[in-house]
Write an enzyme that holds these catalytic residues in place. Sequence first.
Site, short mmCIF file in Angstrom:
data_model
loop_
_atom_site.label_atom_id
_atom_site.label_comp_id
_atom_site.label_asym_id
_atom_site.label_seq_id
_atom_site.Cartn_x
_atom_site.Cartn_y
_atom_site.Cartn_z
N PRO A 92 0.82 -1.22 0.00
CA PRO A 92 0.00 0.00 0.00
C PRO A 92 0.85 1.27 0.00
O PRO A 92 0.32 2.37 -0.15
CB PRO A 92 -0.84 -0.12 1.28
CG PRO A 92 -0.13 -1.10 2.13
CD PRO A 92 0.63 -2.01 1.22
N GLU A 129 2.48 -7.85 8.63
CA GLU A 129 2.78 -6.40 8.59
C GLU A 129 3.58 -6.03 7.34
O GLU A 129 3.90 -4.86 7.13
CB GLU A 129 3.55 -5.98 9.84
CG GLU A 129 2.73 -5.97 11.10
CD GLU A 129 1.54 -5.01 11.02
OE1 GLU A 129 1.65 -3.95 10.38
OE2 GLU A 129 0.49 -5.33 11.59
N ARG A 167 -4.20 -8.11 -20.31
CA ARG A 167 -5.27 -7.83 -21.28
C ARG A 167 -4.84 -6.83 -22.35
O ARG A 167 -5.52 -6.67 -23.35
CB ARG A 167 -6.57 -7.42 -20.58
CG ARG A 167 -6.53 -6.10 -19.88
CD ARG A 167 -7.77 -5.93 -19.02
NE ARG A 167 -8.99 -5.70 -19.79
CZ ARG A 167 -9.29 -4.58 -20.42
NH1 ARG A 167 -8.44 -3.56 -20.40
NH2 ARG A 167 -10.41 -4.45 -21.08
N ASP A 182 -11.23 1.47 -23.66
CA ASP A 182 -11.80 1.40 -22.32
C ASP A 182 -11.55 2.66 -21.52
O ASP A 182 -10.68 3.47 -21.87
CB ASP A 182 -11.18 0.22 -21.56
CG ASP A 182 -11.79 -1.09 -21.98
OD1 ASP A 182 -13.00 -1.12 -22.24
OD2 ASP A 182 -11.03 -2.08 -22.05
C1 LIG Z 1 -1.67 -5.81 6.09
S1 LIG Z 1 -0.68 -5.41 4.68
C2 LIG Z 1 0.67 -4.58 5.44
C3 LIG Z 1 0.50 -3.11 5.53
C4 LIG Z 1 1.69 -2.42 6.13
N1 LIG Z 1 1.83 -2.74 7.53
C5 LIG Z 1 1.56 -0.92 5.94
O1 LIG Z 1 0.95 -0.28 6.79
O2 LIG Z 1 2.03 -0.39 4.92
C6 LIG Z 1 -0.01 -6.95 4.20
C7 LIG Z 1 0.41 -7.05 2.76
O3 LIG Z 1 -0.73 -6.89 1.93
C8 LIG Z 1 -0.35 -6.30 0.69
N2 LIG Z 1 -1.19 -5.12 0.48
C9 LIG Z 1 -2.09 -4.61 1.34
N3 LIG Z 1 -2.71 -3.55 0.83
C10 LIG Z 1 -2.20 -3.36 -0.40
C11 LIG Z 1 -2.43 -2.41 -1.44
N4 LIG Z 1 -3.30 -1.41 -1.31
N5 LIG Z 1 -1.73 -2.53 -2.59
C12 LIG Z 1 -0.82 -3.51 -2.74
N6 LIG Z 1 -0.55 -4.44 -1.79
C13 LIG Z 1 -1.22 -4.38 -0.62
C14 LIG Z 1 1.13 -5.98 0.78
O4 LIG Z 1 1.86 -6.99 0.10
C15 LIG Z 1 1.38 -6.01 2.27
O5 LIG Z 1 2.71 -6.37 2.58
#
Ligand SMILES: C[S@@+](CC[C@H](N)C(=O)[O-])C[C@H]1O[C@@H](n2cnc3c(N)ncnc32)[C@H](O)[C@@H]1O
Length: 260
Positions: A92, A129, A167, A182
Site C-alpha cells: 500500500p 505487517e 489484457r 476502455d
Molecule cells: C496488512 S498489509 C501490510 C501493511 C503495512 N503494515 C503498511 O501499513 O504499509 C499486508 C500485505 O498486503 C499487501 N497489500 C495490502 N494492501 C495493499 C495495497 N493497497 N496494494 C498492494 N498491496 C497491498 C502488501 O503486500 C502487504 O505487505
Amino acid sequence: MPPYLRFDVFTLLPDVFEPYLQASILQRARQRGLVEISIHNIRDWATDKHHVTDDEHYGGGGGMVMKPEPIFAAVESVLGSPPSCPVILLTPQGRVLTQAVVTELAAPALRRDAGDPPHHLALLCGRYEGVDERVRQHLVSDEISVGDYVLTGGELPALVLIDAVTRLIPGVLGDPDGPWDDSHASGLLEYPHYTRPPEFRGWRVPDVLVSGDHARVARWRREQALLRTWQRRPDLLEKANLSDSDRKFLEQLNTGEQDS
Ligand SMILES: C[S@@+](CC[C@H](N)C(=O)[O-])C[C@H]1O[C@@H](n2cnc3c(N)ncnc32)[C@H](O)[C@@H]1O
C-alpha cells in the site's frame, strides 16, 4: 514464438492464484502461449524444521514481519542474483496502479520483436505487517499499490496487476482495439453500453445507437465519454488528450448549454 509476457509470483498463499487464473481469459492467454505465469511458494525456501517465514518486530509491537532469508532465497534461486528482471513489491506504500502504470509495465512486451524473449516481471506478495525492510531496500526494484486502502495480503493486488497488464497483449481479448477504448486508456471514462433488447421495461436504447449512422454513433460516444468524465471525474480532463471539438463540447457543459 515465445510468449509476450512472463510473470514469476512469490507468495505464501500459492493456492489462491490458480482458481482465478484458470477461470478467466487469462487461462486462454496462457493456453495460447501469450503469457506464462509461475507461482512460487516462499515457504519452500524456509530452511528450518517448521518452514517459518515470519517473525516478531524488532522494537516491539503487534503483528509479524516476513523474514528476509526465505524471500531472498526464493527470488534469487528463480531469477539469479541480482534478479534478471524487475522485482515488484505489492504494497500500500507503492505508486498507485493506474492505467498509465499498467501501460508502462506492458510497454516492453508490446514493443518486442518476434523471437525476442518474453518481457519478464516478478511480483512479491506481502502478508502480515509486510516484508522486512531489507527486502524492499536490496531486492525490490519497484513498489506498486492497488489503491489507498489496506488488504490482508499482496495476492489480490498481484492478480489485479497480472490481469490489467495481460489484457493489453495483442490476441488476449477478442477485440484488438478493446483495451484502448476502455475507461482510462485515453484519459476519459468510457461511454455507456447497451445490448439487446432495444426496449426493456419501457427503457429504450438511445435512438442514435440503432440509427446505423456510424459517424453519429462515434460522435455520440465521444460526447458521452466527455460528459461522464466531466460529471464523475473532472480531474481526468486536465490530462486527457482533447480535440478542439471536445473542448468546445466541454465549454458548453461548463456554461450549461448542454443537458448533463
Ligand atoms: C496488512 S498489509 C501490510 C501493511 C503495512 N503494515 C503498511 O501499513 O504499509 C499486508 C500485505 O498486503 C499487501 N497489500 C495490502 N494492501 C495493499 C495495497 N493497497 N496494494 C498492494 N498491496 C497491498 C502488501 O503486500 C502487504 O505487505
